[in-house]
Design a protein around this motif. Structure first.
Motif, mmCIF file in Angstrom:
data_model
loop_
_atom_site.group_PDB
_atom_site.id
_atom_site.type_symbol
_atom_site.label_atom_id
_atom_site.label_comp_id
_atom_site.label_asym_id
_atom_site.label_seq_id
_atom_site.Cartn_x
_atom_site.Cartn_y
_atom_site.Cartn_z
ATOM 1 N N UNK A 74 34.522 62.962 81.061
ATOM 2 C CA UNK A 74 35.034 63.993 81.967
ATOM 3 C C UNK A 74 35.745 65.112 81.217
ATOM 4 N N UNK A 75 36.081 66.147 81.965
ATOM 5 C CA UNK A 75 36.773 67.302 81.367
ATOM 6 C C UNK A 75 38.192 66.919 80.932
ATOM 7 N N UNK A 114 27.196 51.607 78.516
ATOM 8 C CA UNK A 114 25.823 52.019 78.824
ATOM 9 C C UNK A 114 25.597 52.007 80.336
ATOM 10 N N UNK A 115 26.114 50.971 80.975
ATOM 11 C CA UNK A 115 25.844 50.805 82.397
ATOM 12 C C UNK A 115 26.771 51.572 83.318
ATOM 13 N N UNK A 116 27.912 52.030 82.795
ATOM 14 C CA UNK A 116 28.863 52.712 83.676
ATOM 15 C C UNK A 116 29.117 54.160 83.279
ATOM 16 N N UNK A 117 28.970 54.464 81.989
ATOM 17 C CA UNK A 117 29.271 55.821 81.526
ATOM 18 C C UNK A 117 30.762 56.100 81.453
ATOM 19 N N UNK A 118 31.567 55.130 81.812
ATOM 20 C CA UNK A 118 33.018 55.321 81.778
ATOM 21 C C UNK A 118 33.487 55.301 80.316
ATOM 22 N N UNK A 119 34.055 56.419 79.842
ATOM 23 C CA UNK A 119 34.408 56.478 78.416
ATOM 24 C C UNK A 119 35.386 55.385 77.991
ATOM 25 N N UNK A 120 36.182 54.895 78.924
ATOM 26 C CA UNK A 120 37.142 53.849 78.549
ATOM 27 C C UNK A 120 36.449 52.511 78.326
ATOM 28 N N UNK A 158 32.560 67.178 66.566
ATOM 29 C CA UNK A 158 32.722 68.223 67.579
ATOM 30 C C UNK A 158 31.547 68.290 68.548
ATOM 31 N N UNK A 159 30.364 67.886 68.095
ATOM 32 C CA UNK A 159 29.191 68.049 68.949
ATOM 33 C C UNK A 159 28.850 66.794 69.733
ATOM 34 N N UNK A 160 29.221 65.626 69.211
ATOM 35 C CA UNK A 160 28.950 64.394 69.940
ATOM 36 C C UNK A 160 30.039 64.212 70.992
ATOM 37 N N UNK A 161 29.647 64.328 72.241
ATOM 38 C CA UNK A 161 30.625 64.369 73.328
ATOM 39 C C UNK A 161 31.547 63.151 73.327
#
Lengths: 539, 361
Positions: A19-20, A107-113, B204-207
């Protein structure tokens, strides 16, 4: 039960772009389908664990003790000094991101945490605040933050979205093992009674009745007796298992999941058939109603609880006077046996180095623990041509093999089950490289997350595994996933139904049970599931 | 915290260091104040070096003092079991040599990074994993270039003509095999600069990597980029008197401070910028993630044997725990066990005595 699980299309629309907002400013969301119910007071009290109470993760107030922060920080301090792993993993991560897309939950959730690096960072940020000068002075600027109730809740959320599968540790350049972080993280949460019900209840059951399901001795015997009847129906041969028998040579311990529910029960029948087959060849083995659980949900609670539950195995082996122990098909059970048991509960000087009574093979690799895996035992029998079997009886099964996390990355048991499957079956296909062996994907329900209320989490976490099955299902017509893990046998069927309908799950010894030719058996027309054998559909 | 803030903050810090050091050196040069140059070129580096050595030792000792209670090696291959099953010698090591091999592969070839894959999600849903070598390539290039540069610099710290000096000069000769221009272009410096830049760009480019990156990640990269850049500039563009550099360093090593101010003035400001940045790196090193250099050797998931069923691993703080004994169990279920025909230790008549006390094992 959880609300409706999202449809496959919805579930598969995963956004892996973070997310942002920065991760510290993105609150953790605890929502139905993605969390497990909290541990109740009763099991914790039975175990004399602290702060047993009724609380609800969804609610604002978790009824934490007054000095909860002190308890956690003291607990962290103690563990930093007790575990080199924790101290080192707190200090050396370079955030290279090699682990990021290795986690099935990410992979399955996309949640960065759910990226292993960030999961560790949840704890590391507090470590920085408490233990580093820069963290104390600069705080958020250097990724440090105070322990607050919000942080604690975030820990709870994400340490129960990790199955301790260790896949990330294979890819980490320093071997940082998120399982270690999660285990210790959960240990800290347990200091405040913040366990989940699906772990705490099995643990208290296991403590009291010897197994997770709380099966009492007479009921345990009844269940096995029921399998004896079933086996007789299929084969015409009556097995004669014994329980708590003193003086037996071998004690057999398997996860109670094999005794409790399909398809694990078919695996249990497989054990019975194999033991019966070997009886005339000198196998002298007994089951125990007291040590009636190989699995160890203490492993998902704390090191101490792991030890408390695992103690039963050696205590019972000693009481019965057996020479060694054979363990059934179970994943985390074997991580514990292989990497913890001897250290915690050993030395097992009252036992002898395992030696197969049939082949004479000495299992030197278990010289200290005195406990061998049943696939090691059976693979050795097959290697010595000690078994008569008819592999065509498994012809209806187009198989693939799912390496369970713990046997693969916790002990290196890769070839034995494959050897047995290839001997017992004609149709075997591997899933793609990078999804098997030491890089295997978790079922998504390990480490006590196999509850009914977190189906969405489980299906998300299981997606990479299911996807690899789908690949061989479409390419080779694979219709059965074989595995050596009771959690897998419980977790994979619903996962397959969701992502890859038409694929069933079988234990390796179920296949053995199907194929073995017993003395005095009737003409076999059905497998252990009472399904007709290949070519017997009209019988 | 916005992810870009970490980068910007790092840039500001590095910029401040560069401008400050260059400014001080330039000013000292201009105003003939050798004391400042000696401070920048001798005192600060010496202090930084001491900080580095002490810091590294403290950190390694801190880790070393922590026990390794359990044999938690990450098993990444077939374990040793039956004699006819080939065990993975390096990935599930069962001998000390195997562990040494595993560690050597890890330290010298970055084996785990070499395994790196990239996950892609396609419609279907269909997950695909491709081998992803870039991180490994950049990391390996970066570290080996750094090592080469590091060794090369010993020409300044060894007596001309000594064996080590000759070895270092031979390495420099190899490093400059392209023989471009004069002085020869040394590949390692450019590889170091390039690889560090690529690692920065990747960050910087890999989110995902950008999302987890902190000041502590950008700062060392930018610092090393600045060090490499200042070194290259010094060699090829804004030249310094290299003989004077050597003279300064040798007198520092020999604690011969007679006329050191003159030597310091003869060098040129760029050298002071370079050595100051190196000093910052040295001092920063022990308290940063850069300590993975020492940490990797102590990593329990990599440096332990995978033979934990064959040999017992001892936990120094193992303590007795409360267990539920068989006696308790039978006491609770005796009647039902007898009914079910299960053997019991005590008959119902025998149990009129007191219940078994809690035991510890």
């Amino acid at each position: 039960m959880a609300d409706e699980v999202p449809k496959v299309e919805e579930m598969a629309a995963i956004n892996h772009t973070p997310p942002k907002t920065g991760w510290m400013d993105t609150p953790a969301v605890i929502r139905p389908g993605m969390y497990c119910y909290s541990a109740k007071a009763k099991p914790l009290n039975i175990l004399s664990m602290p702060y047993g109470r009724d609380w609800d993760p969804i609610e604002e107030d978790w009824h934490l003790p007054e000095n909860w922060m002190e308890i956690v920080l003291e607990g962290l301090h103690e563990r930093l000094h007790k575990f080199r792993s924790l101290q080192l993993f707190m200090d050396v991560c370079v955030r290279c991101g090699a682990c990021a897309d290795k986690c099935h939950f990410f992979i399955g959730s996309g949640d960065p945490k759910n990226m292993p690096v960030l999961r560790a960072e949840l704890l590391r940020s507090v470590y920085r605040k408490e233990y580093t000068l820069a963290g104390k002075l600069l705080g958020k600027m250097v990724g440090a933050r105070k322990l607050t109730e919000t942080v604690l809740k975030e820990w709870w959320t994400y340490f129960f979205q990790c199955t301790e599968c260790r896949r990330c540790s294979v890819f980490c350049p320093y071997g940082i093992d998120t399982a270690e972080i999660t285990i210790i993280g959960r240990e800290l949460l347990n200091l405040l009674g913040l366990n989940i019900d699906w772990i705490a209840t099995p643990v208290s059951n296991c403590y009291r009745t010897g197994n997770h399901l709380g099966i009492q001795p007479h009921a345990f015997k009844d269940m096995i007796d029921f399998f004896v009847d079933e086996v007789e129906d299929v084969t015409g041969v009556r097995c004669n298992p014994s329980f708590n028998r003193k003086g037996a040579e071998i004690l057999f311990i398997t996860p109670s999941g094999d005794v409790f529910a399909d398809p694990g029960t078919y695996t249990a029948m497989g054990y019975l058939i194999l033991f019966h087959y070997l009886e005339s060849m000198g196998l002298d083995i007994t089951w125990s109603t007291y040590a009636s659980e190989g699995g160890n949900f203490g492993f998902f609670t704390s090191h101490e609880m792991m030890k408390r539950l695992n103690a039963k195995m050696y205590m019972e082996a000693k009481r019965l006077g057996v020479k060694y122990i054979i363990g059934g098909e179970c994943g985390h059970m074997w991580r514990v046996i292989h990497q913890y048991m001897d250290t915690m509960n050993g030395p097992a000087d009252h036992l002898e180095v395992p030696k197969s009574p049939i082949t004479g093979t000495v299992f030197q690799n278990a010289a200290s623990t005195k406990m061998i895996h049943i696939t090691e035992f059976t693979a050795d029998l097959l290697r010595h041509n000690k078994l008569k079997f008819d592999k065509t009886r498994n012809d209806n099964y187009n198989l693939t093999f799912h390496d369970s996390c713990n046997p693969s990355r916790g002990m290196g048991l890769l070839e034995e089950p494959r050897y047995i499957i290839k001997e017992m079956c004609n149709h075997f296909y591997e899933m793609p490289e990078g999804t098997i062996r030491e890089q295997t994907f978790c079922c998504g329900s390990g480490s006590g997350l196999n509850a009914g209320e977190d189906l969405e989490l489980r299906f998300r976490g299981g997606m990479p595994r299911a996807n690899a099955v789908k690949h061989v299902h479409e390419k080779h017509g694979v219709n059965t996933v074989a595995c050596v893990c009771a959690i897998d046998r419980a977790a994979l069927p619903p996962l397959m139904d969701y992502w890859v309908p038409g694929v069933q799950v079988a234990g390796v010894h179920e296949l053995v049970g199907n194929a073995l030719i017993l003395d005095g058996e009737k003409e076999r027309t059905e497998d252990l599931r009472f399904e007709p054998l290949a070519g017997m559909e009209d019988e | 915290m916005n992810v870009w803030i970490s980068l910007i903050a790092s840039l500001i810090v590095i910029g401040g260091l560069v401008v400050g050091a260059a400014g001080v050196a330039g000013l000292a040069q201009y105003s003939h104040t050798p004391e400042l140059l000696v401070l920048l070129g001798v005192v600060v580096p010496l202090l930084a070096f001491i900080a580095f050595i002490v810091g590294v030792i403290l950190q390694v000792v801190k880790w070393g003092r922590r026990p390794v209670p359990f044999p938690i090696a990450t098993v990444a291959g077939q374990g040793k079991s039956l004699p006819w099953i080939k065990a993975s010698y390096f990935d599930a090591p069962y001998t000390k040599a195997g562990v040494v091999g595993r560690m050597a592969l890890e330290v010298l070839t970055f084996r785990s990074l070499f395994r790196n894959t990239k996950m892609e999600l396609h419609d279907g849903p269909k997950l695909a994993y491709g081998w992803q070598m870039w991180l490994w390539v950049f990391a390996l290039a970066f570290h080996y270039a750094f090592l080469t540069v590091f060794i090369r610099h010993f020409r300044f710290f060894t007596e001309d003509g000594s064996v080590v000096f000759q070895g270092v000069m031979f390495l420099e000769h190899l490093d400059g095999f392209l023989q471009l221009g004069l002085p020869h272009v040394l590949i390692s410096g450019f590889v170091l600069l390039g690889a560090a830049t690529m690692l920065l760009l990747r960050r910087l480019t890999n989110a995902q990597v950008r999302y987890v990156s902190l000041i502590q990640d950008y700062f060392p990269l930018l610092l090393i980029i600045s060090i490499a850049a200042s070194g290259i500039l010094m060699r090829h563009v804004i030249k310094v008197d290299i003989v004077a550099v050597k003279a300064l360093i040798m007198s520092m090593l020999n604690f011969d401070f007679v006329g050191i101010g003159e030597k310091a003035l003869a060098i040129g400001w760029m050298f002071y910028l370079h050595i100051f940045l190196v000093s910052v790196l040295l001092a920063y090193f022990p308290m940063s993630k850069l300590m993975h250099m020492g940490g990797i050797f102590l990593s329990p998931t990599r440096n332990l044997l995978c033979n934990s069923r064959e040999f017992r691993h001892v936990n120094p703080w193992n303590y007795p725990v409360k267990v539920h004994t068989y006696e308790h169990y039978e006491d609770e279920f005796r009647e039902r066990m007898i009914e079910a025909g299960l053997p019991v230790e005590k008959t119902l008549e025998e149990t009129q005595e007191a219940a078994a006390p809690e035991e510890k094992e």
